[in-house]
Design a protein around this motif. Structure first.
Motif, PDB file in Angstrom:
ATOM      1  N   TYR A  85      16.279  14.055  -4.110  1.00  0.00           N
ATOM      2  CA  TYR A  85      15.779  13.027  -5.027  1.00  0.00           C
ATOM      3  C   TYR A  85      15.408  11.780  -4.235  1.00  0.00           C
ATOM      4  N   SER A  86      14.462  11.020  -4.777  1.00  0.00           N
ATOM      5  CA  SER A  86      14.025   9.798  -4.107  1.00  0.00           C
ATOM      6  C   SER A  86      13.405   8.848  -5.122  1.00  0.00           C
ATOM      7  N   SER A  87      13.270   7.598  -4.728  1.00  0.00           N
ATOM      8  CA  SER A  87      12.583   6.634  -5.591  1.00  0.00           C
ATOM      9  C   SER A  87      11.067   6.711  -5.400  1.00  0.00           C
ATOM     10  N   LYS A  88      10.612   7.457  -4.415  1.00  0.00           N
ATOM     11  CA  LYS A  88       9.176   7.578  -4.102  1.00  0.00           C
ATOM     12  C   LYS A  88       8.598   8.844  -4.735  1.00  0.00           C
ATOM     13  N   GLU A  89       7.279   8.957  -4.641  1.00  0.00           N
ATOM     14  CA  GLU A  89       6.578  10.133  -5.165  1.00  0.00           C
ATOM     15  C   GLU A  89       6.338  11.184  -4.079  1.00  0.00           C
ATOM     16  N   GLU A  90       6.383  10.763  -2.818  1.00  0.00           N
ATOM     17  CA  GLU A  90       6.214  11.719  -1.719  1.00  0.00           C
ATOM     18  C   GLU A  90       7.107  11.301  -0.563  1.00  0.00           C
ATOM     19  N   PHE A  91       7.335  12.236   0.362  1.00  0.00           N
ATOM     20  CA  PHE A  91       8.182  11.944   1.509  1.00  0.00           C
ATOM     21  C   PHE A  91       7.450  11.040   2.493  1.00  0.00           C
ATOM     22  N   LYS A  92       8.176  10.051   3.030  1.00  0.00           N
ATOM     23  CA  LYS A  92       7.633   9.117   4.021  1.00  0.00           C
ATOM     24  C   LYS A  92       8.676   8.915   5.106  1.00  0.00           C
ATOM     25  N   PRO A  93       8.225   8.609   6.336  1.00  0.00           N
ATOM     26  CA  PRO A  93       9.189   8.370   7.426  1.00  0.00           C
ATOM     27  C   PRO A  93      10.198   7.282   7.059  1.00  0.00           C
ATOM     28  N   GLU A  94      11.440   7.504   7.457  1.00  0.00           N
ATOM     29  CA  GLU A  94      12.554   6.571   7.295  1.00  0.00           C
ATOM     30  C   GLU A  94      12.911   6.241   5.848  1.00  0.00           C
ATOM     31  N   MET A  95      12.377   7.004   4.906  1.00  0.00           N
ATOM     32  CA  MET A  95      12.728   6.764   3.508  1.00  0.00           C
ATOM     33  C   MET A  95      14.149   7.249   3.246  1.00  0.00           C
ATOM     34  N   LYS A  96      14.770   6.679   2.225  1.00  0.00           N
ATOM     35  CA  LYS A  96      16.096   7.111   1.800  1.00  0.00           C
ATOM     36  C   LYS A  96      15.929   8.209   0.756  1.00  0.00           C
ATOM     37  N   ILE A  97      16.738   9.252   0.898  1.00  0.00           N
ATOM     38  CA  ILE A  97      16.751  10.314  -0.092  1.00  0.00           C
ATOM     39  C   ILE A  97      18.187  10.524  -0.545  1.00  0.00           C
ATOM     40  N   PHE A  98      18.339  11.053  -1.744  1.00  0.00           N
ATOM     41  CA  PHE A  98      19.655  11.381  -2.270  1.00  0.00           C
ATOM     42  C   PHE A  98      19.743  12.891  -2.393  1.00  0.00           C
ATOM     43  N   ILE A  99      20.818  13.448  -1.858  1.00  0.00           N
ATOM     44  CA  ILE A  99      21.062  14.883  -1.963  1.00  0.00           C
ATOM     45  C   ILE A  99      22.128  15.068  -3.040  1.00  0.00           C
ATOM     46  N   GLY A 100      21.735  15.705  -4.133  1.00  0.00           N
ATOM     47  CA  GLY A 100      22.648  15.870  -5.252  1.00  0.00           C
ATOM     48  C   GLY A 100      22.575  17.259  -5.843  1.00  0.00           C
ATOM     49  N   ASP A 101      23.300  17.430  -6.915  1.00  0.00           N
ATOM     50  CA  ASP A 101      23.282  18.718  -7.598  1.00  0.00           C
ATOM     51  C   ASP A 101      21.887  18.998  -8.148  1.00  0.00           C
ATOM     52  N   PRO A 102      21.553  20.279  -8.280  1.00  0.00           N
ATOM     53  CA  PRO A 102      20.250  20.621  -8.869  1.00  0.00           C
ATOM     54  C   PRO A 102      20.163  20.149 -10.310  1.00  0.00           C
ATOM     55  N   LEU A 103      18.939  20.083 -10.821  1.00  0.00           N
ATOM     56  CA  LEU A 103      18.717  19.749 -12.226  1.00  0.00           C
ATOM     57  C   LEU A 103      19.370  20.793 -13.104  1.00  0.00           C
ATOM     58  N   ASP A 104      19.894  20.362 -14.240  1.00  0.00           N
ATOM     59  CA  ASP A 104      20.332  21.291 -15.273  1.00  0.00           C
ATOM     60  C   ASP A 104      19.236  21.332 -16.320  1.00  0.00           C
ATOM     61  N   ILE A 105      19.129  22.437 -16.990  1.00  0.00           N
ATOM     62  CA  ILE A 105      18.166  22.539 -18.083  1.00  0.00           C
ATOM     63  C   ILE A 105      18.969  22.608 -19.382  1.00  0.00           C
ATOM     64  N   GLY A 106      18.697  21.652 -20.264  1.00  0.00           N
ATOM     65  CA  GLY A 106      19.425  21.581 -21.521  1.00  0.00           C
ATOM     66  C   GLY A 106      18.661  22.245 -22.645  1.00  0.00           C
ATOM     67  N   GLU A 107      19.047  21.886 -23.862  1.00  0.00           N
ATOM     68  CA  GLU A 107      18.345  22.401 -25.036  1.00  0.00           C
ATOM     69  C   GLU A 107      16.893  21.963 -24.995  1.00  0.00           C
ATOM     70  N   ASN A 108      16.018  22.768 -25.584  1.00  0.00           N
ATOM     71  CA  ASN A 108      14.584  22.478 -25.632  1.00  0.00           C
ATOM     72  C   ASN A 108      13.984  22.307 -24.235  1.00  0.00           C
ATOM     73  N   ASP A 109      14.579  22.954 -23.234  1.00  0.00           N
ATOM     74  CA  ASP A 109      14.099  22.899 -21.848  1.00  0.00           C
ATOM     75  C   ASP A 109      14.054  21.487 -21.272  1.00  0.00           C
ATOM     76  N   ASN A 110      14.901  20.594 -21.780  1.00  0.00           N
ATOM     77  CA  ASN A 110      14.989  19.239 -21.230  1.00  0.00           C
ATOM     78  C   ASN A 110      15.684  19.284 -19.878  1.00  0.00           C
ATOM     79  N   GLU A 111      15.160  18.523 -18.915  1.00  0.00           N
ATOM     80  CA  GLU A 111      15.817  18.418 -17.617  1.00  0.00           C
ATOM     81  C   GLU A 111      16.968  17.423 -17.729  1.00  0.00           C
TER      82      GLU A 111
END
Length: 119
Positions: A37-63
């Protein structure tokens, strides 16, 4: 066990973890599944990324985003499989591939659903 998760990284640091396969076990282990995960739309050098659990899919296919991702308004970038496939293939093709080349390859894959060729 999966203590590399739920942390912020500079993209180049995390690419090193992926390159050395510290982000996975030799045999499949669902505890090691993650998403990038990131606050950006694409990967860029020296950007911060967050490594977390995968998305869950809820009712009505909501992420359903992990709490940290939701509260920090981060974007889903890719799955563990995506980043591992791109990094592994790049190093198979070019042993001295640079972090900036990996970032380019990741963006290429995410945009075109195709691997960048380093041969």
């Amino acid at each position: 066990m999966d203590d590399f998760k739920n942390q912020m990284y500079v993209i180049e640091e995390f690419l090193e973890l992926v390159k050395s396969k510290q982000d996975r076990k030799a045999s499949f282990d669902p505890e090691y599944n993650y998403a990038v995960y990131s606050s950006k739309e694409e990967f860029k050098p020296e950007m911060k990324i967050f490594i977390g659990d995968p998305l869950d899919i809820g009712e009505n296919d909501n992420e359903i985003l992990p709490d940290f991702v939701f509260h920090n308004k981060l974007n889903y970038m890719c799955s563990d499989e995506n980043i591992q496939d791109v990094v592994d293939l790049a190093f198979t093709q070019c042993a001295d591939v640079t972090p900036s080349q990996l970032i380019t390859a990741l963006n290429h894959y995410l945009e075109k659903d195709d691997f960048l060729d380093f041969k």
